[in-house]
Design a protein around this motif. Structure first.
Motif, PDB file in Angstrom:
ATOM      1  N   ALA A  90      10.838  14.895  -1.547  1.00 53.92           N
ATOM      2  CA  ALA A  90      11.275  13.495  -1.643  1.00 53.92           C
ATOM      3  C   ALA A  90      10.156  12.614  -2.201  1.00 53.92           C
ATOM      4  O   ALA A  90      10.406  11.709  -3.004  1.00 53.92           O
ATOM      5  N   GLY A  91       8.924  12.886  -1.795  1.00 53.56           N
ATOM      6  CA  GLY A  91       7.791  12.125  -2.318  1.00 53.56           C
ATOM      7  C   GLY A  91       7.569  12.391  -3.793  1.00 53.56           C
ATOM      8  O   GLY A  91       7.325  11.467  -4.578  1.00 53.56           O
ATOM      9  N   LEU A  92       7.658  13.651  -4.190  1.00 57.75           N
ATOM     10  CA  LEU A  92       7.484  13.998  -5.600  1.00 57.75           C
ATOM     11  C   LEU A  92       8.566  13.377  -6.479  1.00 57.75           C
ATOM     12  O   LEU A  92       8.325  13.046  -7.630  1.00 57.75           O
ATOM     13  N   GLU A  93       9.752  13.196  -5.906  1.00 61.11           N
ATOM     14  CA  GLU A  93      10.836  12.567  -6.663  1.00 61.11           C
ATOM     15  C   GLU A  93      10.574  11.084  -6.918  1.00 61.11           C
ATOM     16  O   GLU A  93      11.216  10.484  -7.774  1.00 61.11           O
ATOM     17  N   LEU A  94       9.621  10.500  -6.208  1.00 59.50           N
ATOM     18  CA  LEU A  94       9.224   9.112  -6.468  1.00 59.50           C
ATOM     19  C   LEU A  94       8.177   9.010  -7.580  1.00 59.50           C
ATOM     20  O   LEU A  94       7.911   7.921  -8.073  1.00 59.50           O
ATOM     21  N   GLU A  95       7.581  10.129  -7.980  1.00 59.61           N
ATOM     22  CA  GLU A  95       6.543  10.079  -9.011  1.00 59.61           C
ATOM     23  C   GLU A  95       7.026   9.460 -10.324  1.00 59.61           C
ATOM     24  O   GLU A  95       6.304   8.667 -10.921  1.00 59.61           O
ATOM     25  N   PRO A  96       8.244   9.764 -10.807  1.00 64.39           N
ATOM     26  CA  PRO A  96       8.703   9.077 -12.028  1.00 64.39           C
ATOM     27  C   PRO A  96       8.793   7.559 -11.859  1.00 64.39           C
ATOM     28  O   PRO A  96       8.562   6.810 -12.813  1.00 64.39           O
ATOM     29  N   VAL A  97       9.086   7.101 -10.653  1.00 72.37           N
ATOM     30  CA  VAL A  97       9.104   5.657 -10.388  1.00 72.37           C
ATOM     31  C   VAL A  97       7.690   5.100 -10.565  1.00 72.37           C
ATOM     32  O   VAL A  97       7.488   4.050 -11.195  1.00 72.37           O
ATOM     33  N   LEU A  98       6.699   5.817 -10.025  1.00 71.79           N
ATOM     34  CA  LEU A  98       5.304   5.400 -10.183  1.00 71.79           C
ATOM     35  C   LEU A  98       4.907   5.371 -11.662  1.00 71.79           C
ATOM     36  O   LEU A  98       4.231   4.446 -12.114  1.00 71.79           O
ATOM     37  N   MET A  99       5.312   6.395 -12.412  1.00 74.43           N
ATOM     38  CA  MET A  99       4.959   6.461 -13.830  1.00 74.43           C
ATOM     39  C   MET A  99       5.601   5.304 -14.599  1.00 74.43           C
ATOM     40  O   MET A  99       4.975   4.700 -15.482  1.00 74.43           O
ATOM     41  N   THR A 100       6.831   4.970 -14.254  1.00 72.08           N
ATOM     42  CA  THR A 100       7.521   3.858 -14.915  1.00 72.08           C
ATOM     43  C   THR A 100       6.853   2.534 -14.554  1.00 72.08           C
ATOM     44  O   THR A 100       6.655   1.677 -15.427  1.00 72.08           O
ATOM     45  N   LEU A 101       6.465   2.348 -13.300  1.00 69.40           N
ATOM     46  CA  LEU A 101       5.753   1.130 -12.893  1.00 69.40           C
ATOM     47  C   LEU A 101       4.395   1.026 -13.591  1.00 69.40           C
ATOM     48  O   LEU A 101       4.003  -0.051 -14.051  1.00 69.40           O
ATOM     49  N   ARG A 102       3.684   2.152 -13.678  1.00 73.61           N
ATOM     50  CA  ARG A 102       2.391   2.155 -14.361  1.00 73.61           C
ATOM     51  C   ARG A 102       2.557   1.760 -15.819  1.00 73.61           C
ATOM     52  O   ARG A 102       1.833   0.918 -16.343  1.00 73.61           O
ATOM     53  N   GLU A 103       3.541   2.344 -16.458  1.00 71.46           N
ATOM     54  CA  GLU A 103       3.763   2.042 -17.872  1.00 71.46           C
ATOM     55  C   GLU A 103       4.163   0.577 -18.068  1.00 71.46           C
ATOM     56  O   GLU A 103       3.705  -0.076 -18.999  1.00 71.46           O
ATOM     57  N   TYR A 141       0.789  -1.226   0.000  1.00 74.89           N
ATOM     58  CA  TYR A 141       0.000   0.000   0.000  1.00 74.89           C
ATOM     59  C   TYR A 141       0.828   1.287   0.000  1.00 74.89           C
ATOM     60  O   TYR A 141       0.292   2.343  -0.311  1.00 74.89           O
ATOM     61  N   SER A 142       2.116   1.250   0.322  1.00 81.28           N
ATOM     62  CA  SER A 142       2.882   2.499   0.422  1.00 81.28           C
ATOM     63  C   SER A 142       2.942   3.252  -0.906  1.00 81.28           C
ATOM     64  O   SER A 142       2.714   4.465  -0.947  1.00 81.28           O
ATOM     65  N   LEU A 143       3.253   2.569  -1.998  1.00 82.23           N
ATOM     66  CA  LEU A 143       3.312   3.252  -3.288  1.00 82.23           C
ATOM     67  C   LEU A 143       1.924   3.661  -3.767  1.00 82.23           C
ATOM     68  O   LEU A 143       1.764   4.657  -4.477  1.00 82.23           O
ATOM     69  N   LEU A 144       0.895   2.902  -3.353  1.00 85.04           N
ATOM     70  CA  LEU A 144      -0.468   3.285  -3.715  1.00 85.04           C
ATOM     71  C   LEU A 144      -0.891   4.550  -2.968  1.00 85.04           C
ATOM     72  O   LEU A 144      -1.617   5.387  -3.511  1.00 85.04           O
ATOM     73  N   VAL A 145      -0.425   4.701  -1.741  1.00 87.01           N
ATOM     74  CA  VAL A 145      -0.662   5.945  -0.999  1.00 87.01           C
ATOM     75  C   VAL A 145      -0.039   7.100  -1.770  1.00 87.01           C
ATOM     76  O   VAL A 145      -0.679   8.129  -2.003  1.00 87.01           O
ATOM     77  N   ALA A 176      -0.845   3.121   9.632  1.00 88.12           N
ATOM     78  CA  ALA A 176       0.554   2.787   9.902  1.00 88.12           C
ATOM     79  C   ALA A 176       1.450   3.204   8.732  1.00 88.12           C
ATOM     80  O   ALA A 176       2.547   3.745   8.941  1.00 88.12           O
ATOM     81  N   ARG A 177       1.004   2.966   7.495  1.00 84.39           N
ATOM     82  CA  ARG A 177       1.792   3.359   6.316  1.00 84.39           C
ATOM     83  C   ARG A 177       1.943   4.876   6.264  1.00 84.39           C
ATOM     84  O   ARG A 177       3.020   5.397   5.987  1.00 84.39           O
ATOM     85  N   LEU A 178       0.855   5.590   6.517  1.00 85.36           N
ATOM     86  CA  LEU A 178       0.912   7.049   6.498  1.00 85.36           C
ATOM     87  C   LEU A 178       1.885   7.569   7.561  1.00 85.36           C
ATOM     88  O   LEU A 178       2.693   8.460   7.284  1.00 85.36           O
ATOM     89  N   ARG A 179       1.822   6.999   8.744  1.00 87.24           N
ATOM     90  CA  ARG A 179       2.724   7.405   9.828  1.00 87.24           C
ATOM     91  C   ARG A 179       4.182   7.226   9.405  1.00 87.24           C
ATOM     92  O   ARG A 179       5.015   8.117   9.560  1.00 87.24           O
ATOM     93  N   ARG A 180       4.465   6.076   8.816  1.00 85.41           N
ATOM     94  CA  ARG A 180       5.849   5.774   8.399  1.00 85.41           C
ATOM     95  C   ARG A 180       6.317   6.702   7.273  1.00 85.41           C
ATOM     96  O   ARG A 180       7.454   7.169   7.284  1.00 85.41           O
ATOM     97  N   ARG A 194     -10.832   4.618   0.472  1.00 86.54           N
ATOM     98  CA  ARG A 194     -11.727   4.266  -0.644  1.00 86.54           C
ATOM     99  C   ARG A 194     -10.939   3.879  -1.899  1.00 86.54           C
ATOM    100  O   ARG A 194     -11.237   2.882  -2.547  1.00 86.54           O
ATOM    101  N   ASN A 195      -9.947   4.672  -2.255  1.00 85.07           N
ATOM    102  CA  ASN A 195      -9.256   4.476  -3.523  1.00 85.07           C
ATOM    103  C   ASN A 195      -8.202   3.382  -3.500  1.00 85.07           C
ATOM    104  O   ASN A 195      -7.852   2.840  -4.544  1.00 85.07           O
ATOM    105  N   ILE A 196      -7.703   3.055  -2.323  1.00 83.98           N
ATOM    106  CA  ILE A 196      -6.671   2.026  -2.205  1.00 83.98           C
ATOM    107  C   ILE A 196      -7.264   0.693  -1.775  1.00 83.98           C
ATOM    108  O   ILE A 196      -6.814  -0.360  -2.202  1.00 83.98           O
TER     109      ILE A 196
END
Length: 156
Positions: A84-97, A23-27, A54-58, A43-45
């Protein structure tokens, strides 16, 4: 072969220890889409509320998300990505693709992401120095951790 008590030092492993939990990357996906309120995330996850909390806290403790009060009564918070979170967005885009290409075969895509130019986003990893697209055959790994070679511990 038995597992070593000290696995290879690796930034990938370090990152996965933080964002690789279920769930962390989905958050992060939802927060990047603008859905940072707890009920939206649930709802969305589809995560159980206690696990999501717990994931949000971490993620907040790690500096990937910030938590902001948006209602005093009752007290409610929303989450936003830090730099730091925004810098993970390209990782999400690559995983989605990758998922679109290998799991959905580019049909019935659940979401299409467009670049500001209006075209569908195609993620490409490039070399910072020459701008060339990164391909496996162009890469050379050079272990920097003392006592490690490409094949494993130097003493093995």
């Amino acid at each position: 072969m038995a597992a070593t008590k000290d696995p290879r030092p690796c930034s990938i492993a370090d990152a996965l220890a933080l964002v690789g939990e279920k769930y962390s990357l989905l958050v992060l996906r939802e927060v990047c889409l603008g859905n940072g309120r707890f009920d939206q995330l649930v709802r969305n996850i589809g995560a159980p509320r206690d696990i999501l909390a717990a994931r949000l806290r971490r993620l907040v403790e790690a500096g990937i998300l910030t938590k902001r009060l948006y209602s005093e009564r009752p007290q409610r918070f929303e989450y936003r990505a830090t730099q730091a979170g925004l810098e993970l967005e390209p990782v999400l885009m690559t995983l989605r693709e990758w998922g679109d290409r290998h799991l959905r075969k580019d049909t019935d895509l659940p979401m299409v992401v467009e670049h500001s130019c209006g075209s569908r986003l195609v993620s490409v990893v490039t070399c910072q120095a020459c701008g060339g697209a990164v391909r496996h055959e162009d890469l050379t790994a050079r272990p920097q951790a003392p006592g490690w070679t490409l094949s494993g511990p130097a003493t093995a």
